[in-house]
Design a protein around this motif. Sequence first.
Motif, PDB file in Angstrom:
ATOM      1  N   PHE A 121      19.059  31.143  73.435  1.00  0.00           N
ATOM      2  CA  PHE A 121      17.633  31.372  73.662  1.00  0.00           C
ATOM      3  C   PHE A 121      16.885  30.032  73.669  1.00  0.00           C
ATOM      4  N   GLU A 122      17.204  29.178  72.687  1.00  0.00           N
ATOM      5  CA  GLU A 122      16.525  27.879  72.605  1.00  0.00           C
ATOM      6  C   GLU A 122      16.814  27.019  73.835  1.00  0.00           C
ATOM      7  N   HIS A 123      18.093  27.059  74.284  1.00  0.00           N
ATOM      8  CA  HIS A 123      18.452  26.301  75.499  1.00  0.00           C
ATOM      9  C   HIS A 123      17.705  26.855  76.708  1.00  0.00           C
ATOM     10  N   ALA A 124      17.594  28.188  76.754  1.00  0.00           N
ATOM     11  CA  ALA A 124      16.898  28.823  77.881  1.00  0.00           C
ATOM     12  C   ALA A 124      15.436  28.397  77.912  1.00  0.00           C
ATOM     13  N   ILE A 125      14.833  28.280  76.729  1.00  0.00           N
ATOM     14  CA  ILE A 125      13.419  27.871  76.656  1.00  0.00           C
ATOM     15  C   ILE A 125      13.266  26.420  77.116  1.00  0.00           C
ATOM     16  N   VAL A 126      14.193  25.569  76.704  1.00  0.00           N
ATOM     17  CA  VAL A 126      14.142  24.159  77.129  1.00  0.00           C
ATOM     18  C   VAL A 126      14.240  24.085  78.653  1.00  0.00           C
ATOM     19  N   PHE A 127      15.152  24.897  79.221  1.00  0.00           N
ATOM     20  CA  PHE A 127      15.335  24.924  80.677  1.00  0.00           C
ATOM     21  C   PHE A 127      14.058  25.426  81.362  1.00  0.00           C
ATOM     22  N   LEU A 128      13.494  26.493  80.805  1.00  0.00           N
ATOM     23  CA  LEU A 128      12.264  27.068  81.368  1.00  0.00           C
ATOM     24  C   LEU A 128      11.134  26.035  81.358  1.00  0.00           C
ATOM     25  N   ASN A 129      11.000  25.332  80.240  1.00  0.00           N
ATOM     26  CA  ASN A 129       9.944  24.321  80.146  1.00  0.00           C
ATOM     27  C   ASN A 129      10.154  23.201  81.158  1.00  0.00           C
ATOM     28  N   LYS A 130      11.424  22.896  81.422  1.00  0.00           N
ATOM     29  CA  LYS A 130      11.736  21.846  82.402  1.00  0.00           C
ATOM     30  C   LYS A 130      11.269  22.284  83.793  1.00  0.00           C
ATOM     31  N   ILE A 131      11.570  23.541  84.125  1.00  0.00           N
ATOM     32  CA  ILE A 131      11.157  24.060  85.445  1.00  0.00           C
ATOM     33  C   ILE A 131       9.635  24.068  85.549  1.00  0.00           C
ATOM     34  N   PHE A 132       8.992  24.514  84.492  1.00  0.00           N
ATOM     35  CA  PHE A 132       7.526  24.548  84.504  1.00  0.00           C
ATOM     36  C   PHE A 132       6.945  23.144  84.611  1.00  0.00           C
ATOM     37  N   LEU A 133       7.629  22.197  84.001  1.00  0.00           N
ATOM     38  CA  LEU A 133       7.165  20.804  84.060  1.00  0.00           C
ATOM     39  C   LEU A 133       7.217  20.289  85.496  1.00  0.00           C
ATOM     40  N   VAL A 134       8.292  20.672  86.212  1.00  0.00           N
ATOM     41  CA  VAL A 134       8.422  20.249  87.610  1.00  0.00           C
ATOM     42  C   VAL A 134       7.273  20.848  88.426  1.00  0.00           C
ATOM     43  N   VAL A 158      -5.674  24.767  91.086  1.00  0.00           N
ATOM     44  CA  VAL A 158      -4.475  23.934  90.894  1.00  0.00           C
ATOM     45  C   VAL A 158      -4.531  23.234  89.529  1.00  0.00           C
ATOM     46  N   GLY A 159      -5.741  22.829  89.135  1.00  0.00           N
ATOM     47  CA  GLY A 159      -5.924  22.199  87.821  1.00  0.00           C
ATOM     48  C   GLY A 159      -5.485  23.136  86.702  1.00  0.00           C
ATOM     49  N   ALA A 160      -5.780  24.421  86.869  1.00  0.00           N
ATOM     50  CA  ALA A 160      -5.372  25.414  85.861  1.00  0.00           C
ATOM     51  C   ALA A 160      -3.848  25.468  85.752  1.00  0.00           C
ATOM     52  N   ILE A 161      -3.175  25.375  86.912  1.00  0.00           N
ATOM     53  CA  ILE A 161      -1.701  25.395  86.913  1.00  0.00           C
ATOM     54  C   ILE A 161      -1.150  24.149  86.200  1.00  0.00           C
ATOM     55  N   VAL A 162      -1.783  22.993  86.491  1.00  0.00           N
ATOM     56  CA  VAL A 162      -1.322  21.721  85.900  1.00  0.00           C
ATOM     57  C   VAL A 162      -1.235  21.858  84.381  1.00  0.00           C
ATOM     58  N   ILE A 163      -2.302  22.339  83.784  1.00  0.00           N
ATOM     59  CA  ILE A 163      -2.350  22.390  82.319  1.00  0.00           C
ATOM     60  C   ILE A 163      -1.502  23.544  81.777  1.00  0.00           C
ATOM     61  N   ALA A 164      -1.633  24.706  82.409  1.00  0.00           N
ATOM     62  CA  ALA A 164      -0.913  25.885  81.891  1.00  0.00           C
ATOM     63  C   ALA A 164       0.595  25.647  81.893  1.00  0.00           C
ATOM     64  N   PHE A 165       1.089  24.990  82.946  1.00  0.00           N
ATOM     65  CA  PHE A 165       2.536  24.794  83.046  1.00  0.00           C
ATOM     66  C   PHE A 165       3.034  23.652  82.166  1.00  0.00           C
ATOM     67  N   ALA A 166       2.104  22.942  81.534  1.00  0.00           N
ATOM     68  CA  ALA A 166       2.531  21.892  80.592  1.00  0.00           C
ATOM     69  C   ALA A 166       2.489  22.394  79.153  1.00  0.00           C
TER      70      ALA A 166
END
Lengths: 435, 161
Positions: free
Chosen positions: B4-17, B53-61
């Motif tokens: 689960f923790e690895h999956a979250i790290v992966f998810l955050n990476k995708i969201f960061l991109v 787009v600004g909302a996406i920038v912050i939300a996905f970080a």
Amino acid sequence: MEGPIVGLYGIIIMFAILFLTKIPAAFVMALVGFLGVAYVTSFQAALGMIGADMWNIFSSYGLTVIPMFILVGEFAHYGGYNNSLYSATYKWFGHYKGGLSITTIMACAIFSAISGSNTATAATMSTVAIPEMKKYNYHPQLSAGSVAAGATLGVLIPPSIVLVVYGLYTGQSIGKLFFGNVIPSAILTMLIAATVFYICWRHPDWGPKGPKSTWLERIKAIPDLIDIFILFGIIMYALFTGVVTATEAAAASCAIALILCLARKKISWAGFLKSISDTLWISCLVFMIVAGAVIFGRFLAVTRLPFEAASLIGSLALPSWVLFWIIIVCYIIGGCVMDALAFLLVSLPIFYPIVTQMGYDPIWFGQVICIVTTMGSIMPPIGICCYVVAGMAKDIPLGTVFRGSFYYIPSYIISIIVLMLFPYATVMVLSDLVR
Amino acid sequence: MKYFEHAIVFLNKIFLVVGGIAVLALMTIATANVVLRIFHIPFRGAYELVSFVGAIVIAFALGFTQQRKGHIVVDILTEKFPKALGKFFDIINHFVTMVFFALVAWQIYRVGMQIWSSGELSETLKIIYHPFIFAVSLGFVTLSLTALAQLMSDFRSGEEK
């Protein structure tokens, strides 16, 4: 319980949670604000408020300026402008006693003209300046102190994130705030530089002279600074004329910074990715503090505490300058124990109505607050700039950095006094020019 | 639990991109509008688009920032606490963050549903904008899930001792 009393309890609870738990400042403000609104109105009303408020903050056009101003600074940071900047200013100031410290302060001031963050400036300059000063046998208190004090200019000199957030929160023009900031920034930079001369006069062996550059070398170094002046010029001109919004000015300077970095092959792919991820992180951090402060401010407004406090203080027989200095002391103490931006936003809902009630100009007050919060970043125990410098310069203990920084505190106090004595000549003379 | 923790790290990476692409898009749209205005052909929907787009920038970080413990914490007192007490406050912190931001995500989702069901369009571009609201809600879901992963890690490190 009466509304304002609930507000007062809310502030106490908020500070208690902030200091006694490890919950981030932004989350504490949002949480206490949410629970406070639920207590004063109803849980349903608070739920409705938090959803709508969060969406409104996240989709606010005004706040999009934050990631753009951070991005331009990050491009400059990872583009290595610090090195060229340092070597260029060194040629001009390096041969004076304490010249490397003067160089550091001037380089910080120039770098701050495109970077809105003091930690980025502190990290950037520590890596360049401290090894140089070590090479010339500078006393660690002088070298580390000058980097930490110089780095505080990152928050002060436009584009300053503190001023942007202040402007967005209070509804003041960012252009006016930036222009009003030019003279106060120049005064503080000069005073910090003068402090170096004072230290070298008191301790002649702390900052030995460096080799003198020829005039030809100095003139040849100027092109290295041109990129930075271009970017700063674009931001200020665009805001001055008012033909573009602050976001557009920042976005255009970002695009130009990126083009310059690519054209001059200054930024690597890894540096580019790092600048993007750092921008997302810092923007998110700032946004969440703003969001937390808005929600907490909403709670205080519901309790009517700020208005009651403002009218109470307005009825006091004390002269306004005494009240003003009480507020300043609160900011100094607040800046000592918590992050400047977080404290600014926690306190603005309380102090801003009071200050405007007392008849102070909001643009001028923004400059004063910016200087005070800036000073907090070199004051013990949590002065963030000192921590960054001590972290980067592994062989200089934190205590030495704080002791070195302490010499510069009078510069900030004198700047505030000058601003108080000459509000028009220092702030309004330029801010009033902006359309 | 580690999966689960690895999956979250992966998810955050995708969201960061996605957030990274969004921040560059933000820069491009705002700059393009300045250039287009010089040629008297302004893009009328630019403000709206920049806001979304600004909302996406912050939300996905949000998840990424939580993962790197990037928010400002006032630790002047807590850093002097004994280790066990510090651990206890970590658990409180992660639990409160998880619950509170799950609530926030749910409420933003409800705002999105209201906009969707009323068929409301954006003011200038006349486009549907509830997907952006759902995206912000999703950002808060990742923040809440990241706090959950950190909470799991707190308990696991306690057990390992």
